[in-house]
Design a protein around this motif. Sequence first.
Motif, PDB file in Angstrom:
ATOM      1  N   VAL A  24      25.297  20.924   8.849  1.00 37.91           N
ATOM      2  CA  VAL A  24      24.157  20.232   9.539  1.00 37.91           C
ATOM      3  C   VAL A  24      24.532  20.466  10.849  1.00 37.91           C
ATOM      4  O   VAL A  24      25.389  20.271  11.441  1.00 37.91           O
ATOM      5  CB  VAL A  24      24.267  18.820   9.079  1.00 37.91           C
ATOM      6  CG1 VAL A  24      22.835  18.306   9.708  1.00 37.91           C
ATOM      7  CG2 VAL A  24      23.984  18.809   7.535  1.00 37.91           C
ATOM      8  N   ILE A  25      23.369  20.824  11.630  1.00 40.67           N
ATOM      9  CA  ILE A  25      23.491  20.702  13.006  1.00 40.67           C
ATOM     10  C   ILE A  25      23.256  19.593  13.774  1.00 40.67           C
ATOM     11  O   ILE A  25      22.817  18.403  13.117  1.00 40.67           O
ATOM     12  CB  ILE A  25      22.304  21.755  13.527  1.00 40.67           C
ATOM     13  CG1 ILE A  25      20.797  21.193  13.367  1.00 40.67           C
ATOM     14  CG2 ILE A  25      22.430  23.198  12.817  1.00 40.67           C
ATOM     15  CD1 ILE A  25      19.840  21.741  13.844  1.00 40.67           C
ATOM     16  N   GLN A  26      23.637  19.448  14.786  1.00 38.37           N
ATOM     17  CA  GLN A  26      23.456  18.219  15.712  1.00 38.37           C
ATOM     18  C   GLN A  26      22.077  18.107  16.034  1.00 38.37           C
ATOM     19  O   GLN A  26      21.028  19.003  16.209  1.00 38.37           O
ATOM     20  CB  GLN A  26      24.220  18.362  17.084  1.00 38.37           C
ATOM     21  CG  GLN A  26      23.663  17.500  18.306  1.00 38.37           C
ATOM     22  CD  GLN A  26      23.795  17.842  19.641  1.00 38.37           C
ATOM     23  OE1 GLN A  26      24.551  18.904  19.708  1.00 38.37           O
ATOM     24  NE2 GLN A  26      23.394  17.219  20.559  1.00 38.37           N
ATOM     25  N   LEU A  72      26.429  17.303  14.165  1.00 34.23           N
ATOM     26  CA  LEU A  72      26.574  15.805  13.611  1.00 34.23           C
ATOM     27  C   LEU A  72      25.769  16.080  12.051  1.00 34.23           C
ATOM     28  O   LEU A  72      24.804  16.521  11.869  1.00 34.23           O
ATOM     29  CB  LEU A  72      25.479  15.105  14.424  1.00 34.23           C
ATOM     30  CG  LEU A  72      25.312  13.646  14.011  1.00 34.23           C
ATOM     31  CD1 LEU A  72      26.479  13.065  14.266  1.00 34.23           C
ATOM     32  CD2 LEU A  72      24.138  13.046  15.032  1.00 34.23           C
ATOM     33  N   ARG A  73      26.462  15.604  11.158  1.00 40.41           N
ATOM     34  CA  ARG A  73      26.385  15.209   9.813  1.00 40.41           C
ATOM     35  C   ARG A  73      25.180  14.302   9.477  1.00 40.41           C
ATOM     36  O   ARG A  73      25.485  13.121   9.865  1.00 40.41           O
ATOM     37  CB  ARG A  73      27.423  15.013   8.856  1.00 40.41           C
ATOM     38  CG  ARG A  73      28.525  15.912   9.118  1.00 40.41           C
ATOM     39  CD  ARG A  73      29.937  15.594   8.427  1.00 40.41           C
ATOM     40  NE  ARG A  73      29.831  15.430   7.042  1.00 40.41           N
ATOM     41  CZ  ARG A  73      29.459  16.319   6.079  1.00 40.41           C
ATOM     42  NH1 ARG A  73      29.789  17.770   6.350  1.00 40.41           N
ATOM     43  NH2 ARG A  73      29.352  16.223   4.691  1.00 40.41           N
ATOM     44  N   HIS A 105      18.719  14.054  -2.650  1.00 37.39           N
ATOM     45  CA  HIS A 105      19.700  13.842  -1.403  1.00 37.39           C
ATOM     46  C   HIS A 105      20.142  14.975  -0.831  1.00 37.39           C
ATOM     47  O   HIS A 105      20.089  16.065  -2.039  1.00 37.39           O
ATOM     48  CB  HIS A 105      20.682  12.917  -1.766  1.00 37.39           C
ATOM     49  CG  HIS A 105      21.649  13.347  -3.021  1.00 37.39           C
ATOM     50  ND1 HIS A 105      22.817  14.102  -2.552  1.00 37.39           N
ATOM     51  CD2 HIS A 105      21.671  12.990  -4.168  1.00 37.39           C
ATOM     52  CE1 HIS A 105      23.421  14.499  -3.661  1.00 37.39           C
ATOM     53  NE2 HIS A 105      22.838  13.853  -4.812  1.00 37.39           N
ATOM     54  N   GLY A 106      20.588  15.163   0.287  1.00 43.61           N
ATOM     55  CA  GLY A 106      21.209  16.340   0.839  1.00 43.61           C
ATOM     56  C   GLY A 106      21.375  16.236   2.230  1.00 43.61           C
ATOM     57  O   GLY A 106      21.259  15.077   3.056  1.00 43.61           O
ATOM     58  N   PHE A 107      21.829  17.309   2.997  1.00 39.17           N
ATOM     59  CA  PHE A 107      21.972  17.380   4.481  1.00 39.17           C
ATOM     60  C   PHE A 107      20.756  18.205   4.952  1.00 39.17           C
ATOM     61  O   PHE A 107      20.197  18.545   4.251  1.00 39.17           O
ATOM     62  CB  PHE A 107      23.267  18.306   4.651  1.00 39.17           C
ATOM     63  CG  PHE A 107      24.440  17.320   4.223  1.00 39.17           C
ATOM     64  CD1 PHE A 107      24.787  16.139   4.896  1.00 39.17           C
ATOM     65  CD2 PHE A 107      25.107  17.854   3.112  1.00 39.17           C
ATOM     66  CE1 PHE A 107      25.945  15.651   4.600  1.00 39.17           C
ATOM     67  CE2 PHE A 107      26.275  17.250   2.714  1.00 39.17           C
ATOM     68  CZ  PHE A 107      26.793  16.218   3.250  1.00 39.17           C
ATOM     69  N   LEU A 108      20.871  18.070   6.435  1.00 41.50           N
ATOM     70  CA  LEU A 108      19.207  18.487   7.093  1.00 41.50           C
ATOM     71  C   LEU A 108      19.217  20.047   6.591  1.00 41.50           C
ATOM     72  O   LEU A 108      17.877  20.078   6.411  1.00 41.50           O
ATOM     73  CB  LEU A 108      19.580  18.510   8.485  1.00 41.50           C
ATOM     74  CG  LEU A 108      19.338  17.020   9.127  1.00 41.50           C
ATOM     75  CD1 LEU A 108      19.361  17.224  10.767  1.00 41.50           C
ATOM     76  CD2 LEU A 108      18.225  16.362   8.828  1.00 41.50           C
ATOM     77  N   VAL A 262      23.179   7.295  10.942  1.00 39.47           N
ATOM     78  CA  VAL A 262      24.422   7.899  11.082  1.00 39.47           C
ATOM     79  C   VAL A 262      25.477   6.953  10.735  1.00 39.47           C
ATOM     80  O   VAL A 262      25.604   5.938  11.410  1.00 39.47           O
ATOM     81  CB  VAL A 262      24.505   8.431  12.673  1.00 39.47           C
ATOM     82  CG1 VAL A 262      25.908   9.431  12.916  1.00 39.47           C
ATOM     83  CG2 VAL A 262      23.303   9.527  12.970  1.00 39.47           C
ATOM     84  N   GLY A 263      26.503   7.536  10.156  1.00 41.79           N
ATOM     85  CA  GLY A 263      27.690   6.776   9.967  1.00 41.79           C
ATOM     86  C   GLY A 263      28.583   6.458  10.945  1.00 41.79           C
ATOM     87  O   GLY A 263      28.664   7.285  12.051  1.00 41.79           O
TER      88      GLY A 263
END
Length: 660
Positions: A24-26, A72-73, A105-108, A262-263
């Motif tokens: 994932v990008i920032q 950034l995840r 669910h997933g990442f960007l 963001v965690g």
Amino acid sequence: MLRWRRRTPARSANTVVGDVVGTVIQAGHIQGPVTIHTTETAADEADALAEVVRRQWADEAAVRLLRQPEPLRLRWSTTGRPVTGRPAAVLGAAVGGRPLRLRLHGFLEDVVELVVRLPHRQLVVLGEPGAGKTVLAILLTLGLLQHRRRAGGPVPVMLALASWDPDAEHLDTWLNRRLVEEYPALGDVAATLVAAGRVMPILDGLDEISHARHAAAIEALDRAGAGGRPFAVTCRSSEYEAAVAAGGRVLATAAVVEIEPVGVEDAIAFLAAGTVPGDGRWNPVYAHLRAHPHGPLAAALSTPLAVWLARNAYLHPDTDPADLVGFTSAHAIENHLLDRLIPSLYRRVPPGPTSRTSPRYAPADAQRWLTFLATHLHRQHTRDLAWWQLHHAVPPPVTGTIYGLGAGLLTGLGVGLAGDAAGLAGGLPLLMTAFIAALVPSVVFGLIVRFAWSARHIPGRTVVRLYGRLRQLARTTGKRLPFGGCISVVVVLATTWLTGFGTALLLGAGSGFAAAVVAAVADWSTVPVDELSAPSPVSVLRADRSVARVRALTQGIGLMAAVGVLVGVVFGDIAGLAAAAVAASAGALAGGFDSAWGLFQVARAWLAMRGQLPRDCIRFLEDAHRRGVLRQAGAVYQFRHARLQDRLVHNGDSDGATPS
């Protein structure tokens, strides 16, 4: 990889699972006649548009440094809010005749695979302010363009939704208009692409529409979705939920996902990646975040915007991030970071190519100028900063006075020279004759320009082609006849006291008709700026500057010939030459400034004189873009985030320094 699973009594939770892993990008942040084009032409235009969109957003992603220094995840998942249609409608059909539940669910960057796998390719992305919705939209646009290269399909085009009024404008009409505004070279092909389903709109910022129209917008999008149009739309979570509740309608065939906060560890990893080895300034912040994962600081840094702000606000080694630990509310922390951003960014050299002549702006000056721009946009009810709209920040009497004085003085000088050469001045000194003759034209020209310039604000380019455009020339001439009539009145009033009413009427009619014709020719040779290959504020400015030069040359030569011959026939060669010389100057002035570029020159000079903008404001805007304060969306700039613009407006109001 996304897997759609059947719901079974034993494993009811595993109905539809998005098992996706990625990097994932920032996250920073038809109406009118339509020409029918062949399939080959539409396909070629779609391919050209796809390449332009790719370059546009790839360049913007690079300028925003989205992938540096470390991604950034960010995660997304199916929203738990009551805003989603039936799973069977979203997925096209139930699996094995059993009802489905959505659990995605997933990442960007995995959102591209999600959209491709959805049968209707319709997606709603929700998130809090600064959650990364715009960055997701950019990623989705670029990812779908890559997918299109392999598998074909419509061209994803990212557009801001703020200008859409769903009560007054059909979605297709708005899409057509926005495509032409963003990529003017498309012309009427835009309507063909929209009607043929060759464009997939990526609509950013449903919440930017008036709250009273949110429900109508959802209804219009739902109708479009029922017709099979693919789309993606982003919106703030609470606004979207309220709109669904108010309208009692969801997007029936669209999946709805929400960007997760963001965690703590993800925020720490991102902040640490931006520091040099051995820099311990952030250690108190890391310790506090781990000790208070639900405290105000952790809540403030739960959005990509806030994490990006924190890293940039405390980038300089003489700053102390431990200040953040002392705040008692997340809102106060975000405001503090927003206030520190501009002073911090303007303490260092911007990224990108620089030289000894690169501009250096004092932080206080940059803060004042950006505050003015934010306030100007707020008063115009827009997020788009277009250089050709800056004249709205200048009082209309100012532009009218500047133009009127220039044109009026030149007219007076011409009357004075010609009258003196013809022996009509009655012994009055040349300057006195010119002054008397300039009084009325100055006032009348000022009134004319106040209305003429109010409509002349669209950048253009020059095209000289007779074939198929003669009727347009005739229509343009007809539209310019009232302008010629005004010129006639000016000339009659300026010359009657020298020549008598009859001769003045002849001079006025001839001069007015000539002015109308040459202005019509200049209008006819100007079309909306063709920047399909590289849409940017600077390229559009350069194109319109060329238009201004052509208009100045056209109108200068045209008026010189017409007025010179007319005066020469009536009063002799010497008077004709004097009048022709001044008419050339007046025509060049009128033509050059009767353009978006010309009006911009007046606006920027006025604003610079008042200290509201630097003299070279385009250079300043480019620099702000490189620093990350502004982002580029086609031919316009926007603030990096709406929260930054709103904060600047608030600070300007509270300091009593809001520009008038």
